[in-house]
Design a protein around this motif. Structure first.
Motif, PDB file in Angstrom:
ATOM      1  N   THR A 204      38.812  37.278  66.515  1.00  0.00           N
ATOM      2  CA  THR A 204      37.578  37.106  67.285  1.00  0.00           C
ATOM      3  C   THR A 204      37.385  35.620  67.542  1.00  0.00           C
ATOM      4  OG1 THR A 204      36.411  37.036  65.216  1.00  0.00           O
ATOM      5  CG2 THR A 204      36.433  39.146  66.377  1.00  0.00           C
ATOM      6  N   VAL A 205      38.134  35.100  68.501  1.00  0.00           N
ATOM      7  CA  VAL A 205      38.128  33.664  68.719  1.00  0.00           C
ATOM      8  C   VAL A 205      38.523  33.406  70.169  1.00  0.00           C
ATOM      9  CG1 VAL A 205      40.540  33.421  68.008  1.00  0.00           C
ATOM     10  CG2 VAL A 205      39.015  31.484  67.788  1.00  0.00           C
ATOM     11  N   SER A 206      38.035  32.326  70.730  1.00  0.00           N
ATOM     12  CA  SER A 206      38.497  31.955  72.055  1.00  0.00           C
ATOM     13  C   SER A 206      39.301  30.661  71.940  1.00  0.00           C
ATOM     14  CB  SER A 206      37.298  31.766  72.996  1.00  0.00           C
ATOM     15  OG  SER A 206      36.417  30.821  72.452  1.00  0.00           O
ATOM     16  N   THR A 207      40.027  30.310  72.996  1.00  0.00           N
ATOM     17  CA  THR A 207      40.821  29.087  72.957  1.00  0.00           C
ATOM     18  C   THR A 207      40.527  28.251  74.196  1.00  0.00           C
ATOM     19  OG1 THR A 207      42.663  30.159  74.078  1.00  0.00           O
ATOM     20  CG2 THR A 207      42.730  30.135  71.686  1.00  0.00           C
ATOM     21  N   SER A 208      40.794  26.953  74.076  1.00  0.00           N
ATOM     22  CA  SER A 208      40.625  26.065  75.216  1.00  0.00           C
ATOM     23  C   SER A 208      41.630  24.930  75.093  1.00  0.00           C
ATOM     24  CB  SER A 208      39.194  25.514  75.234  1.00  0.00           C
ATOM     25  OG  SER A 208      39.105  24.444  76.156  1.00  0.00           O
ATOM     26  N   THR A 209      42.111  24.431  76.223  1.00  0.00           N
ATOM     27  CA  THR A 209      43.028  23.292  76.181  1.00  0.00           C
ATOM     28  C   THR A 209      42.327  22.016  76.641  1.00  0.00           C
ATOM     29  OG1 THR A 209      43.815  23.906  78.379  1.00  0.00           O
ATOM     30  CG2 THR A 209      45.124  24.660  76.512  1.00  0.00           C
ATOM     31  N   SER A 210      41.005  22.092  76.803  1.00  0.00           N
ATOM     32  CA  SER A 210      40.278  20.902  77.235  1.00  0.00           C
ATOM     33  C   SER A 210      39.146  20.563  76.273  1.00  0.00           C
ATOM     34  CB  SER A 210      39.706  21.108  78.640  1.00  0.00           C
ATOM     35  OG  SER A 210      38.784  20.081  78.915  1.00  0.00           O
ATOM     36  N   LEU A 211      39.360  19.500  75.509  1.00  0.00           N
ATOM     37  CA  LEU A 211      38.330  19.070  74.564  1.00  0.00           C
ATOM     38  C   LEU A 211      37.063  18.646  75.306  1.00  0.00           C
ATOM     39  CD1 LEU A 211      37.445  18.379  71.672  1.00  0.00           C
ATOM     40  CD2 LEU A 211      38.583  16.181  71.910  1.00  0.00           C
ATOM     41  N   ASP A 212      37.250  17.973  76.465  1.00  0.00           N
ATOM     42  CA  ASP A 212      36.094  17.468  77.200  1.00  0.00           C
ATOM     43  C   ASP A 212      35.169  18.595  77.673  1.00  0.00           C
ATOM     44  OD1 ASP A 212      36.515  14.621  77.129  1.00  0.00           O
ATOM     45  OD2 ASP A 212      38.317  15.026  78.298  1.00  0.00           O
ATOM     46  N   ASP A 213      35.757  19.752  78.028  1.00  0.00           N
ATOM     47  CA  ASP A 213      34.930  20.880  78.447  1.00  0.00           C
ATOM     48  C   ASP A 213      34.103  21.432  77.289  1.00  0.00           C
ATOM     49  OD1 ASP A 213      36.025  20.606  80.884  1.00  0.00           O
ATOM     50  OD2 ASP A 213      37.287  22.419  80.821  1.00  0.00           O
ATOM     51  N   VAL A 214      34.716  21.436  76.108  1.00  0.00           N
ATOM     52  CA  VAL A 214      34.114  22.119  74.963  1.00  0.00           C
ATOM     53  C   VAL A 214      33.025  21.266  74.297  1.00  0.00           C
ATOM     54  CG1 VAL A 214      34.618  22.977  72.645  1.00  0.00           C
ATOM     55  CG2 VAL A 214      36.135  23.561  74.546  1.00  0.00           C
ATOM     56  N   LEU A 215      33.263  19.954  74.246  1.00  0.00           N
ATOM     57  CA  LEU A 215      32.393  19.073  73.453  1.00  0.00           C
ATOM     58  C   LEU A 215      30.892  19.243  73.688  1.00  0.00           C
ATOM     59  CD1 LEU A 215      34.211  15.623  73.163  1.00  0.00           C
ATOM     60  CD2 LEU A 215      33.706  17.255  71.353  1.00  0.00           C
ATOM     61  N   PRO A 216      30.431  19.317  74.965  1.00  0.00           N
ATOM     62  CA  PRO A 216      28.970  19.342  75.147  1.00  0.00           C
ATOM     63  C   PRO A 216      28.302  20.631  74.693  1.00  0.00           C
ATOM     64  CG  PRO A 216      30.153  18.797  77.197  1.00  0.00           C
ATOM     65  CD  PRO A 216      31.149  19.301  76.240  1.00  0.00           C
ATOM     66  N   GLU A 217      29.100  21.678  74.437  1.00  0.00           N
ATOM     67  CA  GLU A 217      28.455  22.965  74.187  1.00  0.00           C
ATOM     68  C   GLU A 217      28.656  23.512  72.778  1.00  0.00           C
ATOM     69  OE1 GLU A 217      31.805  25.834  76.190  1.00  0.00           O
ATOM     70  OE2 GLU A 217      30.368  24.843  77.535  1.00  0.00           O
ATOM     71  N   VAL A 218      29.121  22.670  71.843  1.00  0.00           N
ATOM     72  CA  VAL A 218      29.333  23.191  70.491  1.00  0.00           C
ATOM     73  C   VAL A 218      28.402  22.524  69.480  1.00  0.00           C
ATOM     74  CG1 VAL A 218      31.723  23.928  70.817  1.00  0.00           C
ATOM     75  CG2 VAL A 218      31.229  21.575  70.120  1.00  0.00           C
ATOM     76  N   ASP A 219      28.183  23.236  68.363  1.00  0.00           N
ATOM     77  CA  ASP A 219      27.316  22.729  67.293  1.00  0.00           C
ATOM     78  C   ASP A 219      28.104  21.954  66.248  1.00  0.00           C
ATOM     79  OD1 ASP A 219      24.661  24.232  67.888  1.00  0.00           O
ATOM     80  OD2 ASP A 219      26.227  25.744  68.080  1.00  0.00           O
ATOM     81  N   VAL A 220      29.405  22.298  66.124  1.00  0.00           N
ATOM     82  CA  VAL A 220      30.252  21.611  65.152  1.00  0.00           C
ATOM     83  C   VAL A 220      31.584  21.287  65.824  1.00  0.00           C
ATOM     84  CG1 VAL A 220      31.446  21.766  62.928  1.00  0.00           C
ATOM     85  CG2 VAL A 220      29.217  22.871  63.205  1.00  0.00           C
ATOM     86  N   VAL A 221      32.034  20.050  65.655  1.00  0.00           N
ATOM     87  CA  VAL A 221      33.378  19.675  66.089  1.00  0.00           C
ATOM     88  C   VAL A 221      34.198  19.445  64.830  1.00  0.00           C
ATOM     89  CG1 VAL A 221      34.788  18.014  67.335  1.00  0.00           C
ATOM     90  CG2 VAL A 221      32.517  18.620  68.198  1.00  0.00           C
ATOM     91  N   TYR A 222      35.168  20.325  64.624  1.00  0.00           N
ATOM     92  CA  TYR A 222      35.979  20.266  63.409  1.00  0.00           C
ATOM     93  C   TYR A 222      37.358  19.751  63.791  1.00  0.00           C
ATOM     94  CZ  TYR A 222      37.561  21.652  58.780  1.00  0.00           C
ATOM     95  OH  TYR A 222      38.023  21.632  57.487  1.00  0.00           O
ATOM     96  N   MET A 223      37.628  18.497  63.481  1.00  0.00           N
ATOM     97  CA  MET A 223      38.904  17.879  63.842  1.00  0.00           C
ATOM     98  C   MET A 223      39.943  18.200  62.775  1.00  0.00           C
ATOM     99  SD  MET A 223      38.086  16.380  66.641  1.00  0.00           S
ATOM    100  CE  MET A 223      39.548  15.406  66.998  1.00  0.00           C
ATOM    101  N   LEU A 224      41.117  18.668  63.172  1.00  0.00           N
ATOM    102  CA  LEU A 224      42.196  18.898  62.223  1.00  0.00           C
ATOM    103  C   LEU A 224      43.051  17.648  62.150  1.00  0.00           C
ATOM    104  CD1 LEU A 224      43.303  22.447  63.347  1.00  0.00           C
ATOM    105  CD2 LEU A 224      42.021  21.890  61.286  1.00  0.00           C
ATOM    106  N   ARG A 225      43.739  17.503  61.033  1.00  0.00           N
ATOM    107  CA  ARG A 225      44.671  16.388  60.917  1.00  0.00           C
ATOM    108  C   ARG A 225      45.891  16.688  61.773  1.00  0.00           C
ATOM    109  NH1 ARG A 225      49.004  14.652  57.491  1.00  0.00           N
ATOM    110  NH2 ARG A 225      49.163  16.715  56.564  1.00  0.00           N
ATOM    111  N   MET A 226      46.295  15.718  62.579  1.00  0.00           N
ATOM    112  CA  MET A 226      47.514  15.877  63.360  1.00  0.00           C
ATOM    113  C   MET A 226      48.683  15.595  62.439  1.00  0.00           C
ATOM    114  SD  MET A 226      48.839  16.687  66.131  1.00  0.00           S
ATOM    115  CE  MET A 226      50.547  16.697  66.606  1.00  0.00           C
ATOM    116  N   GLN A 227      49.448  16.624  62.144  1.00  0.00           N
ATOM    117  CA  GLN A 227      50.542  16.444  61.193  1.00  0.00           C
ATOM    118  C   GLN A 227      51.716  15.797  61.916  1.00  0.00           C
ATOM    119  OE1 GLN A 227      49.894  20.652  60.153  1.00  0.00           O
ATOM    120  NE2 GLN A 227      50.180  20.011  58.038  1.00  0.00           N
TER     121      GLN A 227
END
Lengths: 313, 184
Positions: A204-227
């Protein structure tokens, strides 16, 4: 509760229970003497086959605050290097009286394998790409605490959470996704297509390839470590390109709502996924995550060893 | 012990031991005993044990202030992580500890609703140590139901109530009820 190996194993009910107990543990941690005798005489063995600083120290601090004894099994100096099998090691250490093993291993499923060989409880502190349940629990707790919410099965309902980065190879992403959505939050995975899970239709999840689109509409931005090791697999063209699209800098961050939380499981790759100093914004909950980690891990150990739902024979 | 006439029709196994006004009178008597024994209220701190002792400690603080004219410092203590039966019975710590002042040198009066085995009080003595070294610790309980398993005795008692171990004692602002536990 016998083991905490994955979020699905403990279920939403278990998650809520641990979050409730964690709240009490947070109160203990704010006392003048942040130590209680609850687990006196019990031994917690940390068994880390993979590097870790914060998780191991966090578990050991949690165990000590509950007065448990801690044994740090250091793999690099152990007889595993003499060819002793993992099974023999586990059987030997549990014969010395371990009540809980805190296990981290690069291979998925090792915590389940180990529980075949011992009566002790197993806490998964990260297995391969699979699960890291205590990280997800402390993240839920952090969101709850910052939003002033009480633990309940639907306590994160109405919140939108973006998990940004390599969710395909991330045990943190997998555990967080299950925990967040189990508590009612809506999760969106953000990253380049090569680093998103190949098939999310059953989640139950959606995906996006654009961070800029998502940023204004979320309550939490959870950054993962780039391995960085993923670079060798040619999944991202180069780190600079990745940073340009998915790195968080001040300009990007300024597009979020004023109450959006910034989170990161650590350790941070400054200059890769994090292009600015998160401590410059009060929206950052990264330090809270570390602090709450101790309370949540105390709650996990307490639930495993002392909650009393199974009467010892 | 009198059977509550209003209760008999509904549940024969419940006995109203103290009514609300009996409780108030017991509280007033205990307050006077506290003042007499401590020669006033200097240095006295009330600590209610979570959860049954907390509302009693609030009541006691109000009564003491009415008699003596000065507010009495009051705190709350949760002992669940100090118990010696952790792992033997379900424990869900949820209540909070709130101790407003350093207890070193204080005359601490620990308040609980029912004194039974004494194990809660033992845990409370351990927990209190983390907040200083009190000059004295005294114990006030609304009901002493016997069956002690440790050498602990109350200093102030609302009511001595002989019970059997298959009975429950419920203390609430409405009074004290003795209830036979349903056998399953």
């Amino acid at each position: 509760m016998k083991h905490v190996r994955s979020i699905s194993e403990i279920g939403t009910e278990g998650v809520v229970r641990i979050l409730r107990t964690a709240r009490h543990m947070e109160a203990v941690n704010s006392r003048p003497v942040p130590k209680v005798p609850a687990l006196v005489g019990r031994t917690v063995v940390s068994l880390f086959f993979e590097d870790s600083t914060r998780t191991r120290i966090s578990f050991e601090t949690a165990a000590r605050r509950l007065s448990a004894d801690t044994v740090n099994f250091s793999v690099s100096t152990s007889s595993l290097n003499k060819g002793e099998s993992l099974r023999d090691t586990i059987e030997t250490v549990s014969a010395m009286g371990a009540a809980v093993f805190v296990v981290r291993h690069r291979t998925s499923g090792v915590p389940w394998q180990i529980s075949e060989w011992t009566d002790a409880s197993i806490v998964n502190a990260g297995d391969g790409w699979h699960q890291h349940p205590t990280q997800a629990l402390l993240d839920c707790y952090t969101v709850m605490a910052r939003r002033g919410l009480d633990p309940s099965p639907e306590c994160l309902a109405g919140l939108r959470i973006a998990i940004v980065g390599d969710s395909r190879h991330s045990r943190v992403a997998r555990s967080c996704l299950e925990a967040f959505s189990g508590l009612g939050a809506e999760v969106v995975l953000v990253g380049p297509a090569t680093l998103l899970p190949p098939d999310t239709t059953s989640w139950t999840v959606s995906t996006s390839t654009s961070l800029d689109d998502v940023l204004p509409e979320v309550d939490v931005v959870y950054m993962l470590r780039m391995q960085r090791e993923r670079m060798n697999e040619a999944l991202v063209p180069d780190l600079a390109e990745y940073s340009r699209r998915f790195g968080l800098d001040e300009t990007r961050w300024s597009r979020t709502r004023p109450d959006t939380l910034l989170m990161h499981p650590g350790p941070m790759n400054r200059g890769v996924e994090m292009m600015f100093d998160p401590s410059s914004t009060t929206q950052s909950a990264i330090i809270d995550q570390v602090t709450h980690g101790i309370s949540v891990r105390m709650a996990v150990l307490f639930e495993l060893l002392a909650s009393g739902d199974e009467v010892p024979s | 012990m009198t059977r509550d006439p209003g209760d008999t029709g509904t549940n024969d196994e419940s006995v109203h031991v103290l009514r609300s006004d009996d409780l108030d009178r017991a509280m007033t008597r205990i307050s006077h005993e506290i003042i007499e024994r401590n020669r006033g209220l200097d240095g006295v701190v009330l600590i209610g044990l979570q959860r049954g002792g907390v509302w009693l400690s609030e009541r006691l603080a109000t009564t003491l202030e009415r008699i003596d004219g000065r507010p009495v410092p009051r705190g709350e203590l949760d002992v669940s992580l100090f118990r010696d039966d952790i792992g033997l019975r379900p424990v869900t710590p949820v209540a909070v500890t709130r101790i407003p002042i350093d207890l070193t040198g204080a005359r601490v009066i620990v308040i609980d609703d029912v004194l039974y085995t004494g194990r809660t009080v033992r845990a409370a003595l351990d927990a209190l140590h983390q907040y200083g070294r009190p000059a004295q610790v005294q114990l006030a309980v609304m009901v002493d139901r016997g069956h002690r398993e440790l050498p602990i005795r109350p200093d102030y008692i609302g009511k001595n109530l002989p019970t059997s171990s298959d009975e429950d004692v419920v203390v609430s602002p409405e009074g004290v009820v003795l209830r036979r536990r349903a056998t399953t």
